[in-house]
Design an enzyme around this catalytic site. Structure first.
Site, PDB file in Angstrom:
ATOM      1  N   SER A   1       3.720 -32.063  -0.555  1.00 55.50           N
ATOM      2  CA  SER A   1       3.956 -32.637   0.969  1.00 55.50           C
ATOM      3  C   SER A   1       3.767 -31.288   1.944  1.00 55.50           C
ATOM      4  CB  SER A   1       5.204 -32.875   1.011  1.00 55.50           C
ATOM      5  OG  SER A   1       6.205 -32.000   0.614  1.00 55.50           O
TER       6      SER A   1
ATOM      7  N   CYS B   1      12.279 -28.839  -6.809  1.00 56.40           N
ATOM      8  CA  CYS B   1      11.382 -29.199  -5.792  1.00 56.40           C
ATOM      9  C   CYS B   1      10.546 -27.701  -5.577  1.00 56.40           C
ATOM     10  CB  CYS B   1      12.331 -29.405  -4.538  1.00 56.40           C
ATOM     11  SG  CYS B   1      11.442 -29.012  -3.112  1.00 56.40           S
TER      12      CYS B   1
ATOM     13  N   TYR C   1       8.958 -35.311   2.283  1.00 55.59           N
ATOM     14  CA  TYR C   1       8.897 -36.401   1.465  1.00 55.59           C
ATOM     15  C   TYR C   1      10.287 -36.842   0.958  1.00 55.59           C
ATOM     16  CZ  TYR C   1       3.681 -36.560   0.683  1.00 55.59           C
ATOM     17  OH  TYR C   1       2.456 -36.626   0.671  1.00 55.59           O
ATOM     18  N   GLY C   2      11.348 -36.195   1.247  1.00 61.82           N
ATOM     19  CA  GLY C   2      12.548 -36.386   0.440  1.00 61.82           C
ATOM     20  C   GLY C   2      13.105 -37.733   0.889  1.00 61.82           C
TER      21      GLY C   2
ATOM     22  N   CYS D   1       4.653 -31.577  -6.897  1.00 65.76           N
ATOM     23  CA  CYS D   1       5.634 -32.085  -5.750  1.00 65.76           C
ATOM     24  C   CYS D   1       6.431 -32.907  -6.858  1.00 65.76           C
ATOM     25  CB  CYS D   1       5.146 -32.711  -4.718  1.00 65.76           C
ATOM     26  SG  CYS D   1       6.348 -33.459  -3.664  1.00 65.76           S
TER      27      CYS D   1
END
Ligand code: DGL
Length: 263
Positions: free
Chosen positions: A8, A185, A39-40, A71
């Site tokens: 991302s 992450c 993106y979370g 990712c």
């Protein structure tokens, strides 16, 4: 033909770094969906549609020999969809729960990730399959990926806020305490030294980047290397939004990437 590395934002550079060490004979194209970052908190259907659309364009344009989805937030959602849609090998990045469960001495681990990764069925499945005997605490944070981007680009970061984000990872129970924190992450390895310094007690911060690169390497056995004498051998960084920020450009060029806009 190149290897795509997708994230991302710029966190996937932690995976690219390892992949290049293990596969120096291959050319890489780094793709950062900075227009979609972070993106979370994305809704799953919209994120799936977005990423499949990006890969459609990338695969048509570059015909890559492999794609690394660097990712966790994306991989835990769309790996099966990508594999079903496209005829190239995909390497995913998913929380390293299995190695953490195998290595823990206290039997207590935490998984530090985006809220998206924390709520995925995929993550729950990993725990059910590999860590049933272990106390696993899932810690979702929205802010940390942005802090990592700021840190990587040389902007000031607020360490008190970082400490607040990581504090729930540290658990004590009946004289035992968390001894491994999974960096789930790809942005977080860039903050590892800061987090190590702020941590209430020493833990192992598990960064899966090398294992992901090894998986990629195993899929590239017997695949023709790229010709380093060609000008096109230069590794590229393609971002979905034009970079206006000088510090991001500087970071990407510092990684030896020629920066282009994807659209
Ligand atoms: N680097 C991404 C991951 O591994 C997430 C960053 C974000 O978009 O919030 O999950």
């Amino acid at each position: 033909m190149s290897i795509l590395v997708f994230d991302s934002g710029i966190g996937g550079l932690s995976v690219l770094r390892e992949a290049r060490i293990l596969m120096p004979e291959h050319r890489f194209i780094y793709v950062g969906d900075n227009a979609g970052f972070p993106y979370g908190d994305w809704e799953e259907e919209a994120l799936t549609e977005r990423i499949v659309g990006i890969f459609e364009g990338l695969i048509a344009k570059f015909q890559p020999k492999m794609a690394v989805v660097a990712c966790n937030t994306a991989s835990t959602l769309i790996l099966p969809t990508l594999r079903a849609h496209f005829d190239i090998p995909f390497v995913g990045t998913v929380p390293a729960i299995k190695p953490a469960a195998e290595r823990t001495s206290s039997g207590m681990i935490s998984v530090l990730a985006t809220p998206g990764t924390v709520k995925r069925d995929y993550t729950k499945k990993l725990i059910g399959e590999f860590a049933r005997e272990v106390d696993v605490r899932l810690v979702g944070t929205t802010a940390l990926a942005q802090f990592a981007e700021d840190y990587m680009m040389g902007r000031p970061i607020d360490e008190t806020m970082i400490l607040n984000e990581i504090t729930p990872c540290f658990k004590e129970l009946d004289g035992r305490r968390t001894d491994i924190i999974v960096l789930a992450c790809t942005h977080y390895p860039f903050l590892a030294n800061v987090m190590r310094r702020l941590a209430p007690w020493p833990v192992d911060w598990l960064n899966p980047a090398e294992a992901i690169a090894r998986h990629g390497l195993s899929l590239m056995q017997g695949v023709e290397p790229d010709d380093p004498n060609l000008e096109e051998f230069d590794d590229l960084a393609l971002m979905t939004k034009t970079i206006e920020d000088r510090s991001m450009r500087r970071l990407l060029t510092g990684f030896g990437l020629r920066v282009l806009s994807l659209n």
